[in-house]
Write a protein that holds these residues in place. Structure first.
Motif, mmCIF file in Angstrom:
data_model
loop_
_atom_site.group_PDB
_atom_site.id
_atom_site.type_symbol
_atom_site.label_atom_id
_atom_site.label_comp_id
_atom_site.label_asym_id
_atom_site.label_seq_id
_atom_site.Cartn_x
_atom_site.Cartn_y
_atom_site.Cartn_z
ATOM 1 N N ALA A 15 -8.212 -0.565 -5.380
ATOM 2 C CA ALA A 15 -7.891 0.458 -4.370
ATOM 3 C C ALA A 15 -7.471 -0.170 -3.043
ATOM 4 O O ALA A 15 -7.425 0.511 -2.033
ATOM 5 C CB ALA A 15 -9.091 1.378 -4.162
ATOM 6 N N GLU A 16 -7.149 -1.479 -3.071
ATOM 7 C CA GLU A 16 -6.765 -2.150 -1.831
ATOM 8 C C GLU A 16 -5.295 -2.569 -1.892
ATOM 9 O O GLU A 16 -4.747 -2.767 -2.975
ATOM 10 C CB GLU A 16 -7.636 -3.407 -1.634
ATOM 11 C CG GLU A 16 -9.075 -3.042 -1.318
ATOM 12 C CD GLU A 16 -10.020 -4.238 -1.439
ATOM 13 O OE1 GLU A 16 -9.557 -5.340 -1.795
ATOM 14 O OE2 GLU A 16 -11.216 -4.038 -1.190
ATOM 15 N N TRP A 17 -4.676 -2.701 -0.717
ATOM 16 C CA TRP A 17 -3.333 -3.297 -0.658
ATOM 17 C C TRP A 17 -3.323 -4.361 0.429
ATOM 18 O O TRP A 17 -4.170 -4.357 1.313
ATOM 19 C CB TRP A 17 -2.262 -2.236 -0.426
ATOM 20 C CG TRP A 17 -2.364 -1.487 0.874
ATOM 21 C CD1 TRP A 17 -2.958 -0.277 1.066
ATOM 22 C CD2 TRP A 17 -1.845 -1.872 2.158
ATOM 23 N NE1 TRP A 17 -2.863 0.109 2.380
ATOM 24 C CE2 TRP A 17 -2.173 -0.855 3.077
ATOM 25 C CE3 TRP A 17 -1.137 -2.987 2.618
ATOM 26 C CZ2 TRP A 17 -1.835 -0.907 4.423
ATOM 27 C CZ3 TRP A 17 -0.780 -3.048 3.974
ATOM 28 C CH2 TRP A 17 -1.120 -2.010 4.858
ATOM 29 N N ASP A 18 -2.339 -5.247 0.335
ATOM 30 C CA ASP A 18 -2.320 -6.398 1.222
ATOM 31 C C ASP A 18 -0.871 -6.877 1.385
ATOM 32 O O ASP A 18 -0.004 -6.490 0.594
ATOM 33 C CB ASP A 18 -3.152 -7.514 0.559
ATOM 34 C CG ASP A 18 -3.704 -8.481 1.584
ATOM 35 O OD1 ASP A 18 -3.347 -8.353 2.767
ATOM 36 O OD2 ASP A 18 -4.483 -9.368 1.184
ATOM 37 N N VAL A 19 -0.648 -7.733 2.375
ATOM 38 C CA VAL A 19 0.655 -8.406 2.504
ATOM 39 C C VAL A 19 0.420 -9.877 2.213
ATOM 40 O O VAL A 19 -0.408 -10.513 2.850
ATOM 41 C CB VAL A 19 1.249 -8.240 3.923
ATOM 42 C CG1 VAL A 19 2.617 -8.913 4.008
ATOM 43 C CG2 VAL A 19 1.355 -6.763 4.290
ATOM 44 N N VAL A 20 1.122 -10.382 1.191
ATOM 45 C CA VAL A 20 0.958 -11.786 0.785
ATOM 46 C C VAL A 20 2.324 -12.466 0.890
ATOM 47 O O VAL A 20 3.261 -12.062 0.189
ATOM 48 C CB VAL A 20 0.427 -11.880 -0.671
ATOM 49 C CG1 VAL A 20 0.196 -13.341 -1.057
ATOM 50 C CG2 VAL A 20 -0.841 -11.060 -0.850
ATOM 51 N N ASP A 21 2.418 -13.486 1.754
ATOM 52 C CA ASP A 21 3.696 -14.185 1.981
ATOM 53 C C ASP A 21 4.836 -13.197 2.221
ATOM 54 O O ASP A 21 5.932 -13.338 1.655
ATOM 55 C CB ASP A 21 4.037 -15.088 0.774
ATOM 56 C CG ASP A 21 3.012 -16.194 0.587
ATOM 57 O OD1 ASP A 21 2.399 -16.602 1.606
ATOM 58 O OD2 ASP A 21 2.795 -16.627 -0.560
#
Ligand SMILES: Cc1cc2nc3c(=O)[nH]c(=O)nc-3n(C[C@H](O)[C@H](O)[C@H](O)COP(=O)(O)OP(=O)(O)OC[C@H]3O[C@@H](n4cnc5c(N)ncnc54)[C@H](O)[C@@H]3O)c2cc1C
Length: 293
Positions: free
Chosen positions: A55-61
């Protein structure tokens, strides 16, 4: 029926490996309908709701990694500015109740040709992150994820972890034809995404073939045709040809929601309209001195 409730991603993968016929359930807006109508009697349900990572989101590179269990309402509220095409599609899904529970992970799992998240995922060059306890992680381009009507590329021991996509590098639009404005399965749908840095146009066609798909010839034609540098106006003939090529990319059927001919016609109209909106936005960005690429 067994009810499995892992609380971590590793435990979820172990549970799926131990019982590959366990049916994952996230929002339950597809799964519970099938069970209630007795269309499906899985040996076990694998409830993914306690797995917080999903249920999480993120910014990766610089790329967005959005957990399979992020519901539509959060995609709209939290990511609407970064993923406008997907947010537009999410706003058309079901009702507020369905958007509170339903997820892109579930849409991918169900793999209905009419699923609303598929065209913007394809147009935006998304990749689907899937994993199994035995073989680890696989990244599957959205274009290769759908393998047939309500079939996808998942192996029996695999689960969907997330989808990855770039924050919109340019204008994006989604358009859907239904028999009414809300609570409706798409008769057909279309998504466009401009990728100005790569001088490329992405497309996604929904509910007009056994699987969601790109309109590749339309993309190639338009990518070469558009005046990316000068941001000149869109010619009527180019917009018309784009609509024709999108129409030709479809292989729809006649069914209760619409005829194949109607779907083809509607797709050409949606393609022209969304292209006009997207290109005007791109040009306005230039006029306002904004960097649209
Ligand atoms: C009234 C109503 C209206 C609807 N309107 C729309 C609409 O307008 N547009 C639209 O696209 N859909 C619509 N749907 C269908 C449904 O809401 C969507 O497909 C939604 O995205 C499903 O998400 P979910 O989390 O509820 O999935 P679930 O029901 O939990 O799961 C759906 C499928 O995905 C699998 N799955 C779920 N999570 C995972 C995972 N992490 N890994 C592997 N497999 C997984 C499940 O096993 C199942 O096969 C509607 C449904 C209802 C009941």
């Amino acid at each position: 029926m067994d009810f499995l409730r892992p609380t971590t991603w590793e435990d979820a993968l172990a549970a799926k490996a131990g019982q590959p016929d366990a049916l994952p359930v996230q929002g339950g807006t597809d799964v519970m309908v099938e069970i209630n109508f007795d269309l499906h009697r899985p040996a076990a349900l694998l409830d993914l709701n306690p797995v917080r990572e999903l249920a999480e989101w993120d910014v990766v590179d610089g790329r967005l990694r959005v957990g399979a269990g992020v519901p539509y309402v959060r995609l709209i509220e939290e990511l609407g500015d970064r993923l406008p095409g997907l947010a537009q599609a999410s706003r058309t899904v079901g009702s507020p109740q369905i958007r509170n529970r339903g997820t892109v992970g579930g849409n991918l799992g169900a793999a209905s040709p009419a699923g609303d998240s598929h065209p913007p995922l394809i147009a935006g060059d998304a990749e689907i992150e899937v994993a199994s306890a035995a073989r680890g992680v696989r990244m599957i381009p959205a274009t290769e994820f759908y393998t047939g009507v309500k079939r996808n590329a998942l192996e029996p021991d695999e689960l969907i972890r997330a989808f990855w996509t770039d924050p919109a590098p340019g204008p994006q639009y989604f358009s859907k034809i239904g028999t009414r404005n809300a609570m409706v399965i798409a008769v057909c749908s279309f998504a466009i995404a401009l990728h100005p840095g790569r001088r490329r146009v992405g497309t996604g066609v929904g509910s007009a073939a056994p699987t969601p798909r790109r309109a590749t010839a339309a993309e190639d034609f338009l990518s070469a045709e558009l005046d990316w540098e000068g941001r000149g106006p869109l010619s009527i003939s180019a917009a018309k040809e784009f609509g024709e090529l999108v129409k030709r990319a479809a292989s729809p059927i006649d069914d209760v929601r619409g005829t194949a001919d109607y779907r083809r016609h509607a797709l050409s109209v949606m393609a022209r309209r969304t292209l006009t909106w997207a290109w005007n936005d791109y040009r306005d960005g230039a006029k306002a001195g904004k960097e649209a690429s």
